[in-house]
Motif scaffolding. Structure first.
Motif, PDB file in Angstrom:
ATOM      1  N   UNK B 161       0.718  -1.140   0.030  1.00 49.21           N
ATOM      2  CA  UNK B 161       0.012  -0.065   0.042  1.00 49.21           C
ATOM      3  C   UNK B 161       1.078   1.259  -0.024  1.00 49.21           C
ATOM      4  N   UNK B 162       1.996   1.081   0.846  1.00 48.57           N
ATOM      5  CA  UNK B 162       2.733   2.207   0.792  1.00 48.57           C
ATOM      6  C   UNK B 162       3.443   2.609  -0.482  1.00 48.57           C
ATOM      7  N   UNK B 163       3.845   1.637  -0.947  1.00 44.96           N
ATOM      8  CA  UNK B 163       4.711   1.645  -2.360  1.00 44.96           C
ATOM      9  C   UNK B 163       3.755   2.354  -3.318  1.00 44.96           C
ATOM     10  N   UNK B 164       2.382   1.849  -3.584  1.00 46.11           N
ATOM     11  CA  UNK B 164       1.339   2.294  -4.459  1.00 46.11           C
ATOM     12  C   UNK B 164       1.253   3.719  -4.344  1.00 46.11           C
ATOM     13  N   UNK B 165       1.018   4.214  -2.590  1.00 45.62           N
ATOM     14  CA  UNK B 165       0.983   5.415  -2.516  1.00 45.62           C
ATOM     15  C   UNK B 165       2.080   6.439  -3.046  1.00 45.62           C
ATOM     16  N   UNK B 166       3.229   5.863  -3.017  1.00 43.09           N
ATOM     17  CA  UNK B 166       4.379   6.670  -3.581  1.00 43.09           C
ATOM     18  C   UNK B 166       4.312   6.978  -4.978  1.00 43.09           C
ATOM     19  N   UNK B 167       3.866   5.835  -5.618  1.00 46.01           N
ATOM     20  CA  UNK B 167       3.748   5.998  -7.183  1.00 46.01           C
ATOM     21  C   UNK B 167       2.793   6.667  -7.769  1.00 46.01           C
ATOM     22  N   UNK B 168       1.666   6.961  -7.125  1.00 46.45           N
ATOM     23  CA  UNK B 168       0.520   7.254  -7.655  1.00 46.45           C
ATOM     24  C   UNK B 168      -0.040   8.722  -7.337  1.00 46.45           C
ATOM     25  N   UNK B 169      -0.824   9.230  -8.054  1.00 47.09           N
ATOM     26  CA  UNK B 169      -1.136  10.571  -7.802  1.00 47.09           C
ATOM     27  C   UNK B 169      -2.845  10.634  -7.369  1.00 47.09           C
ATOM     28  N   UNK B 170      -3.626   9.636  -7.788  1.00 51.42           N
ATOM     29  CA  UNK B 170      -4.908   9.619  -7.262  1.00 51.42           C
ATOM     30  C   UNK B 170      -5.178   8.492  -6.712  1.00 51.42           C
ATOM     31  N   UNK B 171      -6.582   8.241  -5.835  1.00 52.52           N
ATOM     32  CA  UNK B 171      -6.916   7.187  -5.595  1.00 52.52           C
ATOM     33  C   UNK B 171      -7.399   6.111  -6.596  1.00 52.52           C
ATOM     34  N   UNK B 172      -7.930   6.818  -7.424  1.00 52.15           N
ATOM     35  CA  UNK B 172      -8.485   5.976  -8.616  1.00 52.15           C
ATOM     36  C   UNK B 172      -7.615   5.302  -9.472  1.00 52.15           C
ATOM     37  N   UNK B 174      -4.641   4.109  -8.135  1.00 53.89           N
ATOM     38  CA  UNK B 174      -4.070   3.258  -7.399  1.00 53.89           C
ATOM     39  C   UNK B 174      -5.048   1.941  -7.370  1.00 53.89           C
ATOM     40  N   UNK B 175      -6.424   2.189  -7.058  1.00 53.58           N
ATOM     41  CA  UNK B 175      -7.508   1.221  -7.394  1.00 53.58           C
ATOM     42  C   UNK B 175      -7.441   0.562  -8.568  1.00 53.58           C
ATOM     43  N   UNK B 176      -7.145   1.015  -9.636  1.00 51.02           N
ATOM     44  CA  UNK B 176      -7.312   0.627 -10.870  1.00 51.02           C
ATOM     45  C   UNK B 176      -5.954  -0.459 -10.931  1.00 51.02           C
ATOM     46  N   UNK B 177      -4.768   0.236 -10.625  1.00 53.98           N
ATOM     47  CA  UNK B 177      -3.410  -0.695 -10.833  1.00 53.98           C
ATOM     48  C   UNK B 177      -3.074  -1.647  -9.837  1.00 53.98           C
ATOM     49  N   UNK B 178      -3.123  -1.117  -8.382  1.00 52.46           N
ATOM     50  CA  UNK B 178      -2.529  -1.872  -7.426  1.00 52.46           C
ATOM     51  C   UNK B 178      -3.756  -2.696  -6.790  1.00 52.46           C
ATOM     52  N   UNK B 179      -5.034  -2.179  -6.646  1.00 48.72           N
ATOM     53  CA  UNK B 179      -5.723  -2.965  -5.705  1.00 48.72           C
ATOM     54  C   UNK B 179      -6.639  -3.846  -6.653  1.00 48.72           C
ATOM     55  N   UNK B 180      -7.509  -3.472  -7.163  1.00 55.20           N
ATOM     56  CA  UNK B 180      -8.403  -4.364  -7.970  1.00 55.20           C
ATOM     57  C   UNK B 180      -7.866  -5.517  -8.675  1.00 55.20           C
ATOM     58  N   UNK B 181      -6.564  -5.505  -9.431  1.00 55.17           N
ATOM     59  CA  UNK B 181      -6.486  -6.837  -9.971  1.00 55.17           C
ATOM     60  C   UNK B 181      -5.712  -7.714  -9.111  1.00 55.17           C
ATOM     61  N   UNK B 182      -5.127  -7.049  -8.053  1.00 54.71           N
ATOM     62  CA  UNK B 182      -4.559  -8.088  -6.893  1.00 54.71           C
ATOM     63  C   UNK B 182      -5.756  -8.896  -6.244  1.00 54.71           C
ATOM     64  N   UNK B 183      -6.832  -7.982  -5.931  1.00 54.79           N
ATOM     65  CA  UNK B 183      -7.702  -8.500  -5.004  1.00 54.79           C
ATOM     66  C   UNK B 183      -8.743  -9.232  -5.837  1.00 54.79           C
ATOM     67  N   UNK B 184      -8.752  -9.589  -6.994  1.00 56.46           N
ATOM     68  CA  UNK B 184      -9.750 -10.122  -8.030  1.00 56.46           C
ATOM     69  C   UNK B 184     -10.464 -11.252  -7.337  1.00 56.46           C
ATOM     70  N   UNK B 185      -9.443 -12.197  -6.933  1.00 58.71           N
ATOM     71  CA  UNK B 185     -10.377 -13.435  -6.441  1.00 58.71           C
ATOM     72  C   UNK B 185     -10.843 -13.109  -5.088  1.00 58.71           C
ATOM     73  N   UNK B 186     -10.598 -12.300  -4.352  1.00 57.78           N
ATOM     74  CA  UNK B 186     -11.365 -11.763  -3.275  1.00 57.78           C
ATOM     75  C   UNK B 186     -12.545 -11.340  -3.520  1.00 57.78           C
ATOM     76  N   UNK B 187     -12.335 -10.336  -4.415  1.00 57.52           N
ATOM     77  CA  UNK B 187     -13.902  -9.690  -4.988  1.00 57.52           C
ATOM     78  C   UNK B 187     -14.835 -10.745  -5.330  1.00 57.52           C
ATOM     79  N   UNK B 188     -14.131 -11.778  -6.218  1.00 59.79           N
ATOM     80  CA  UNK B 188     -14.917 -12.881  -6.661  1.00 59.79           C
ATOM     81  C   UNK B 188     -15.732 -13.403  -5.339  1.00 59.79           C
TER      82      UNK B 188
END
Lengths: 270, 270
Positions: B161-172, B174-188
């Motif tokens: 999460x910290x790494x993603x914060x450093x690299x991104x400008x907006x929450x959206x 971060x969501x697109x690149x870091x969170x959603x792809x990683x958590x796809x099984x969990x979202x399923x």
């Protein structure tokens, strides 16, 4: 992005679900307590515990409460014991266990209405209803639905016991059952308590299955508090419905509290 | 000895599958096969004509449609809200967050009866009573989703999460690149559990929808028991199918053990 900005964005994000939850679940909870202490919704006169006293002297309510605690408690106990047995078997056969998960979780997902159609015919719950029949039908349905996930919860904890400890136990001559009861179970990290809480949670929702099985008219042994509440609800005596709900919440909190207290003594006994 | 316990385990697993097997086999009979077995009525024949009657029953199809529509809208609302709530609970830093979490758990543990009456009043006053949107809103705000996403997001260490914060400008982003792809099984898993809960709704529509035409099939399925034609089991089996399909899909994405996101290796610090 700075942590602080992100924090603010996250809090903004969290407002929607949390506020919605508060509106749909917490506010009504508060209103239930309010109604329980008032005369009725029109006069709104404070009557304190009079409603509670009235409800607790009603024999139907007492019947429902007694059933909830005895029948419900019995159901939870049997399901827990069965889940413990199941988790023991799963521990012994990890390869089968890996594939068994899929089957064990399924009963919880299947819509109650579908399986109830089978249960209704097999246990003959619609027309002829003796006490024993009704109890068997309800307990078997409860066990089928929930022991699987309870066993999965238990198994997850039991699996996490380090192999070195188990080897040491085997060296000292502990058999399978003794290892299970004395070593794996206590070291399972509170999963036992989690399973109990899970089962308690669904015990309070057993009215749904009971309603689907027996429609509106259960026999004496399966008459739940919620049946009483529905009856009084139809008579528009909202204050009694609220008082019954408050009693239900109190009993629930007592049971959950007792279970969580077990968690405190976890290190010693469980 | 070990073989014996393995056989016992397999037997128990078979009993978990048995009711559904019975349901699906009974669905292919023209009449009530279970009644034949249990009470010795006239045996029906194997066939698929009951499916024809099933799909000719417009009333039932209407209720199926109700179920489908309500569940789809509930998912549409609940999944984003749950992701938002889970993200907030897992990654934000706020002073009262622990209390909020406790309140969410509290909302999860109590039965529907404790809030059914104030909800009834609230819905009447806001005009949501007897409208499907009321039920949809109620289910969308359920705390289950946020709690599932909380566990899911917490299973990834904070460093990501910290790494993603450093690299991104907006929450959206971060969501697109870091969170959603990683958590796809969990979202399923989230989608599956929310779907199962919505597909299985019984008590809220019973209380909050007085118009039978608005009610979902999870309530009215057993009413076709009275109708002659023997397609009760066919209807129930068809009603189970969507859940089974979603379950099969979710298992491919995430191992069954992960379905309840129970992982004892993580220490959840909230």
């Amino acid at each position: 992005m700075k942590t602080k900005t992100m924090n603010h964005r996250l809090i903004l994000l969290g407002v929607f679900p949390i506020l919605g939850f508060a509106l749909m679940y917490l506010v009504p909870m508060g209103m239930t307590f309010e109604y329980a202490l008032l005369d009725n919704t029109i006069n709104r006169k404070w009557v304190g515990v009079d409603n509670l006293r009235h409800v607790w002297s009603n024999r139907y309510f007492l019947m429902g409460m007694r059933n909830l605690i005895i029948l419900g408690g019995g159901m939870v106990l049997f399901t827990l014991l069965f889940a413990l047995l199941l988790s023991f078997l799963l521990c012994r056969h990890p390869r089968i266990a890996g594939k068994a998960m899929a089957v064990l979780v399924l009963p919880l997902l299947i819509p109650s209405v579908a399986v109830v159609s089978v249960w209704r015919t097999v246990f003959d719950t619609v027309v002829v209803r003796t006490d024993g029949q009704a109890i068997t039908a309800l307990i078997s349905l409860f066990m089928w639905k929930f022991s699987g996930v309870a066993a999965v919860i238990l198994y997850a904890g039991l699996k996490s016991v380090p192999q070195s400890v188990l080897d040491a136990a085997a060296l000292d001559g502990a058999g399978e059952i003794r290892t299970f009861v004395r070593i794996r179970l206590p070291m399972s990290g509170g999963n036992l308590v989690m399973a109990v809480v899970f089962l308690l949670m669904y015990m309070f929702r057993i009215f749904k299955e009971s309603y689907l099985l027996f429609e509106d008219t259960g026999t004496k042994s399966v008459y739940m508090v919620q049946h009483y509440m529905n009856r009084v609800y139809l008579k528009m005596d909202f204050q009694y419905v609220a008082a019954a709900a408050v009693s239900l919440i109190m009993v629930a909190l007592l049971l959950y509290g007792g279970t969580l207290l077990m968690l405190r003594y976890r290190r010693t006994y469980w | 000895m070990k073989k014996l316990t393995a056989v016992l385990l397999l037997l128990i697993l078979f009993f978990f599958v048995l009711p559904m097997l019975i349901l699906f086999i009974a669905a292919f009979y023209d009449g009530d096969i279970l009644k034949t077995i249990c009470k010795g009525a006239a045996p029906p024949s194997i066939g698929i004509s009951q499916f024809r009657s099933l799909f000719g029953d417009e009333d039932l199809l209407w209720h199926f449609g109700n179920s489908a529509r309500m569940t789809a809208l509930i998912l549409l609302a609940q999944v984003p809200l749950s992701i938002m709530g889970g993200l907030f609970l897992a990654r934000s830093r706020m002073r009262g967050k622990r209390l909020l979490l406790l309140l969410l758990l509290f909302g999860l543990l109590l039965p529907f009866q404790s809030i059914m009456m104030p909800l009834f009043t609230m819905f009447r006053q806001t005009g949501l009573y007897n409208h499907q949107y009321g039920i949809i809103l109620f289910y969308a705000m359920s705390p289950v989703g946020s709690l599932i996403m909380l566990i899911e997001i917490k299973s990834i260490p904070d460093d990501h999460w910290e790494a993603a914060l450093l690299d991104s400008k907006s929450l959206w982003s971060i969501l697109q690149v870091a969170i959603l792809p990683q958590h796809l099984p969990g979202i399923a898993v989230l989608v599956l559990l929310c779907f199962a809960e919505a597909w299985n709704m019984v008590e809220p529509p019973l209380v909050l929808l007085s118009d039978v035409d608005l009610r979902p099939a999870s309530l009215t399925l057993n009413d076709i028991h009275e109708v002659d034609g023997g397609y009760l089991y066919a209807g129930a089996a068809v009603y189970c199918l969507p859940v089974l399909i979603m379950y099969a899909i979710t298992i491919r994405l995430k191992k069954p053990m992960g379905i309840f996101l129970i992982d004892n290796n993580n220490d959840y610090k909230i």
